[in-house]
Structures are given as C-alpha cells and as structure tokens.
Enzyme design. Structure first.
Site, mmCIF file in Angstrom:
data_model
loop_
_atom_site.group_PDB
_atom_site.id
_atom_site.type_symbol
_atom_site.label_atom_id
_atom_site.label_comp_id
_atom_site.label_asym_id
_atom_site.label_seq_id
_atom_site.Cartn_x
_atom_site.Cartn_y
_atom_site.Cartn_z
ATOM 1 N N LYS A 10 46.339 26.655 -1.035
ATOM 2 C CA LYS A 10 44.877 26.748 -0.936
ATOM 3 C C LYS A 10 44.375 28.073 -1.512
ATOM 4 O O LYS A 10 43.440 28.108 -2.310
ATOM 5 C CB LYS A 10 44.411 26.632 0.535
ATOM 6 C CG LYS A 10 44.913 25.395 1.250
ATOM 7 C CD LYS A 10 44.466 25.342 2.696
ATOM 8 C CE LYS A 10 44.939 26.474 3.570
ATOM 9 N NZ LYS A 10 46.405 26.481 3.828
ATOM 10 N N ARG A 85 39.428 25.223 11.074
ATOM 11 C CA ARG A 85 40.779 24.790 11.414
ATOM 12 C C ARG A 85 40.816 24.007 12.714
ATOM 13 O O ARG A 85 41.911 23.604 13.145
ATOM 14 C CB ARG A 85 41.658 26.019 11.596
ATOM 15 C CG ARG A 85 42.308 26.482 10.314
ATOM 16 C CD ARG A 85 42.881 27.814 10.639
ATOM 17 N NE ARG A 85 44.213 28.029 10.194
ATOM 18 C CZ ARG A 85 44.498 28.701 9.085
ATOM 19 N NH1 ARG A 85 43.558 29.085 8.274
ATOM 20 N NH2 ARG A 85 45.726 28.963 8.790
ATOM 21 N N ARG A 124 57.115 33.598 -0.553
ATOM 22 C CA ARG A 124 55.828 34.209 -0.946
ATOM 23 C C ARG A 124 55.887 35.733 -0.836
ATOM 24 O O ARG A 124 56.457 36.290 0.104
ATOM 25 C CB ARG A 124 54.712 33.680 -0.051
ATOM 26 C CG ARG A 124 53.388 34.426 -0.308
ATOM 27 C CD ARG A 124 52.205 33.742 0.277
ATOM 28 N NE ARG A 124 52.286 33.545 1.713
ATOM 29 C CZ ARG A 124 51.405 32.849 2.409
ATOM 30 N NH1 ARG A 124 50.386 32.275 1.797
ATOM 31 N NH2 ARG A 124 51.545 32.706 3.709
ATOM 32 N N ARG A 157 54.487 38.713 4.109
ATOM 33 C CA ARG A 157 53.627 38.645 5.292
ATOM 34 C C ARG A 157 54.456 38.522 6.562
ATOM 35 O O ARG A 157 55.458 37.824 6.584
ATOM 36 C CB ARG A 157 52.674 37.439 5.168
ATOM 37 C CG ARG A 157 51.304 37.825 4.652
ATOM 38 C CD ARG A 157 50.463 36.647 4.294
ATOM 39 N NE ARG A 157 50.282 35.667 5.359
ATOM 40 C CZ ARG A 157 49.491 34.606 5.260
ATOM 41 N NH1 ARG A 157 48.803 34.402 4.146
ATOM 42 N NH2 ARG A 157 49.369 33.757 6.243
ATOM 43 N N ARG A 168 53.528 27.696 12.860
ATOM 44 C CA ARG A 168 52.239 27.474 12.171
ATOM 45 C C ARG A 168 52.095 26.012 11.747
ATOM 46 O O ARG A 168 50.998 25.451 11.810
ATOM 47 C CB ARG A 168 52.135 28.393 10.951
ATOM 48 C CG ARG A 168 51.885 29.848 11.340
ATOM 49 C CD ARG A 168 52.207 30.813 10.216
ATOM 50 N NE ARG A 168 51.378 30.642 9.049
ATOM 51 C CZ ARG A 168 51.702 31.096 7.834
ATOM 52 N NH1 ARG A 168 52.832 31.751 7.651
ATOM 53 N NH2 ARG A 168 50.886 30.913 6.825
#
Ligand code: AP5
Length: 213
Positions: A10, A85, A124, A157, A168
């Site tokens: 996203k 969300r 990532r 992160r 998550r």
C-alpha cells in the site's frame, strides 16, 4: 483509499499515486512513527501498541486524522493509506468527510497471499527520515543500506520481526478485513491482485483508481 494486509504494498503505491496526482498521501502508520521518533506524548502512547502489532485506539487515530484532513493541502483530495482499519474508524471517517464536503470515491483492496506478505515484511528496509521503503531482494536501494532519496541509513522497522508480523496479520484478519464487506456493499471496492512486480501492481492500481481524478 488503499486497504489491505500489512506488507501488501500500500505504502509503495500510495506514495507514487499521490505524487502523480499532486495530492497528499495520508498514512497513519507514517504519522505515528513520526510521533514516536519525535518523542511526543502521542508517540510514547502509540509505541506500546505498535511494537506488539496491535492497533492504536480508534479515538486517538480519529483525532489525528481530523487534524490532518483539515490542513489546506488536503482540500483537493488525498490518498488514504492504512486508514481506516476498523468499522468505528470507517464510520468516523464518513462523519469527517461529510463535514469537510468530501466524498470517498474508491477503495482499492491489495490482495496478497500470507507467504508473500511474510517475505515482503521480513525483507523490508525503511528510511527513518523520508519514509521511503525498500526490499533487500525485490526493491534494493542503489547503495546497500542507504536511502536513494535522502542518503539516510536504512533501518528495519521494530514491528517487522516474524513474531510481530504474525500478530499484525491476525489483527488484520479480525479487525480490518470486515471493512472489505463494508465497502463492497457500498459499491466502491475494487480488488487488485497485488502479488506481481511493483510495476505490474502500479498499472493495476492506476486502472482501478481511474486515470484521472
Ligand atoms: P502501518 O505502517 O500502516 O503498517 P501496515 O498496514 O502494517 O502496512 P505496512 O507499512 O507494513 O505495509 P504496506 O502495505 O504499506 O507495504 P509496503 O509498501 O511498505 O502501521 C503500523 C502500525 O501502526 C500498526 O501495526 C498499528 O499499530 C499502527 N496503526 C497505523 N494505522 C493505524 C490505524 N488506522 N488504526 C490503528 N492503528 C494504526 O511494502 C512492504 C515491502 O514489500 C517493502 O519492502 C516493499 O519494497 C515490498 N514490496 C511492495 N510492493 C511489492 C511488490 N509488488 N513486489 C515485491 N515487493 C514489494
């Protein structure tokens, strides 16, 4: 609005589309991470939720969004990334948009398998300064460990460890996935198969969003 599980791409696509359209990308995750980095009371509070992969409470998020949408650069439209969300956040957004005279025109759902989400998130790397994202295999920076855009050292992160990512994904399935039916029923949801390359997904997102505005 871009809707989808963590790691679906996203942010990668929202940044590009917002730039192309000349509107702000409004990403609650980025806003919260900025507050954490600045050590504000909001950041200190949000961090305890983010580090374990839980959602920050709806009232906190809605206050943050109300302030952001009221800024002058949001007058001509915006790309929402990672918000809403939960159903209460979606209802709060409807109220805010009504007050501001805006309309939610399109919700794009990024559909990606769980195996690919895990691969994307654990590989990532992010820029703590300009929020650009990279992937060690599929989207590496030109110089290893350094942001192409601003030259800052890239970081992993805190919530991208495998254990937190699994949490998550569970939180997404329980609290965010019900939004798919919510927006499908309103006739504004488009599903984008988001497992292809960044370029293929970019094309699919542009088709789904419409070439113009
Ligand atoms: P947030 O920052 O919003 O995280 P998220 O939704 O979990 O999404 P991500 O940023 O992890 O993934 P993305 O879909 O943007 O993927 P990306 O483009 O980076 O939220 C973090 C936390 O903040 C939450 O857990 C919560 O605590 C809190 N929070 C935020 N908003 C909230 C809200 N509204 N309410 C309550 N709490 C909230 O891509 C991922 C990786 O894949 C990158 O490495 C990228 O380079 C790579 N990649 C992207 N596309 C492709 C592709 N097509 N092929 C191969 N690799 C790709």
């Amino acid at each position: 609005m871009f809707l989808g599980p963590p790691g679906a791409g996203k942010g990668t696509q929202a940044r590009e589309l917002a730039q192309q359209w000349g509107v702000p990308q409004i990403a609650t995750g980025d806003m919260l991470r900025e507050a954490v980095a600045a050590g504000t009371p909001l950041g200190r509070d949000a961090r305890s939720y983010m580090d374990r992969g839980a959602l920050v409470p709806d009232d906190v998020i809605l206050a943050l969004i109300a302030e952001r949408l009221a800024k002058p650069d949001a007058k001509g439209g915006f790309v929402l990334d990672g918000f809403p969300r939960t159903i209460p956040q979606a209802e709060g957004l409807d109220r805010l948009l009504r007050d501001l005279g805006h309309e939610l025109t399109r919700v794009i759902f990024f559909d990606v398998s769980e195996a690919e989400l895990l691969r994307r998130l654990t590989g990532r790397r992010s820029c703590p300064n300009c929020q650009a994202t990279y992937h060690v295999v599929s989207a590496p920076p030109r110089r290893e460990g350094v942001c192409d855009r601003c030259g800052t050292a890239l970081v992993q992160r805190a919530d991208d460890s495998e254990a937190t990512v699994r949490n998550r994904l569970q939180v997404y399935a329980q609290q965010t996935a019900p939004l798919l039916e919510h927006y499908r029923a309103r006739g504004i949801l488009t599903r984008v198969p988001a497992e292809g390359s960044i370029e293929q997904v970019r094309e699919a997102v542009r088709d789904a969003a419409g070439a113009g505005r």
